[in-house]
Enzyme design. Structure first.
Site, short mmCIF file in Angstrom:
data_model
loop_
_atom_site.label_atom_id
_atom_site.label_comp_id
_atom_site.label_asym_id
_atom_site.label_seq_id
_atom_site.Cartn_x
_atom_site.Cartn_y
_atom_site.Cartn_z
CG ASN A 9 6.22 10.40 -28.65
OD1 ASN A 9 5.07 10.60 -28.27
ND2 ASN A 9 7.25 10.30 -27.82
CE LYS A 11 8.39 13.64 -27.37
NZ LYS A 11 9.69 14.14 -26.97
CG HIS A 96 9.41 8.75 -24.46
ND1 HIS A 96 9.87 9.87 -23.82
CD2 HIS A 96 9.63 8.94 -25.78
CE1 HIS A 96 10.34 10.73 -24.73
NE2 HIS A 96 10.21 10.18 -25.93
CD GLU A 98 9.46 13.50 -23.44
OE1 GLU A 98 8.29 13.25 -23.77
OE2 GLU A 98 10.28 14.04 -24.22
CD GLU A 169 13.01 8.18 -28.52
OE1 GLU A 169 12.63 8.76 -29.53
OE2 GLU A 169 12.41 8.27 -27.44
N GLY A 175 14.47 16.41 -28.22
CA GLY A 175 13.92 17.77 -28.15
C GLY A 175 14.97 18.85 -28.00
CB SER A 215 17.14 16.26 -32.49
OG SER A 215 16.83 16.85 -31.24
P1 PGA Z 1 12.28 14.70 -30.69
O1 PGA Z 1 11.62 13.61 -29.74
O2 PGA Z 1 12.22 14.15 -32.11
O3 PGA Z 1 11.43 15.93 -30.51
O4 PGA Z 1 13.69 14.90 -30.25
C1 PGA Z 1 11.81 12.24 -29.96
C2 PGA Z 1 11.09 11.45 -28.91
O5 PGA Z 1 11.01 11.92 -27.77
O6 PGA Z 1 10.57 10.35 -29.17
#
Ligand code: PGA
Length: 253
Positions: A9, A11, A96, A98, A169, A175, A215
């Site tokens: 992803n 982003k 997601h 976000e 997630e 993140g 992560s």
């Molecule tokens: P990350 O993000 O691996 O940077 O923690 C995962 C995601 O948001 O899909």
């Protein structure tokens, strides 16, 4: 054997030239996948039609990170599932955290995106996961169960089996560098699989692909992917460089 997937992803990162280079480097370095293994690059909308032509290896795909819930119409600035399909995109991430947090996407709206994507014959990567305060109160199972039942469990067994994978997630792990332990991931994945079993029966549950995200990196991927109910990962930060993403692909069982 269940389908194993590592999806990146990206982003709101990369310019198109970086994206094309990344896709080429990753395919060259990770090489041929087994027939049950898949890699999906979820790139920004602006990159999709170009990047899709840089994907040459079998079982590698380009996906989108979102789409609108309507089929078409007066929705300035939005992208429909049909537009994605028209440029050869089959996979779309929805739900997601976000999108839920910054763009106020509710379970109800996501249900409508799910229906649109199913109608357009697309593949859905459906994200779920709890915030830290819910985990601290030990209410994560109820929280995730509602996300799934309110947005997904109206689908038929055939639709969910053929067109959906779920990515768990935990928001506190996204993140943050603070990944869920393999025990925490396995526990939630096993719970999600039990929900699918109750709703759709053994056969759908046993063959259903469940990804972990938050992560996930080159150091912890193998341990996470070795969990019985973890079938791969949705990767954010570590998907942006070949040197950090390729080891994750290679960790797929
Ligand atoms: P990350 O993000 O691996 O940077 O923690 C995962 C995601 O948001 O899909």
């Amino acid at each position: 054997m269940r389908k194993k997937i590592v999806a990146g992803n990206w982003k709101m990162n990369t310019r198109i030239a970086d994206g094309k280079q990344l896709v080429e480097q990753i395919q060259a370095q990770a090489g041929k996948l087994d027939s049950h293994q898949y890699v999906i690059f979820c790139a920004p909308f602006t990159h999709l039609s170009e990047v899709v032509s840089n994907v040459t290896n079998e079982n590698y795909f380009v996906g989108a990170q979102n789409c609108n819930n309507h089929l078409s119409g007066a929705f300035t600035g939005e992208i429909s599932a049909g537009m994605l399909q028209g440029i050869g995109i089959k996979h779309v991430i929805i739900g997601h955290s976000e999108r839920r947090q910054y763009f106020f996407e509710s379970n109800e709206l996501l249900k409508s995106k799910v229906d649109t994507l199913i109608a357009e014959n697309m593949q859905i990567i459906f994200c779920c996961g709890e915030p830290l305060e819910i985990r601290e109160a030990n209410n994560q199972n109820d929280f995730v169960a509602s996300q799934l039942s309110e947005s997904l469990f109206h689908l038929s067994a055939q639709q969910i089996a053929q067109q959906v994978v779920i990515a768990y997630e935990p928001i506190w792990a996204i993140g943050t560098g603070k990944t869920a332990s393999s025990e925490q991931a396995q526990e939630m994945h096993s719970f999600i699989r039990s929900l699918i079993q109750t709703q759709y029966g053994d056969e759908v549950a046993d063959s259903f692909t469940l990804l972990y995200g938050g992560s996930c990196n080159a150091q912890n991927a193998a341990e996470l992917f070795a969990c019985k109910d973890v079938d791969g990962g949705l990767i954010g930060g570590a998907s942006l460089k070949a040197e950090t993403f390729v080891p994750i692909i290679l960790a797929m069982p």
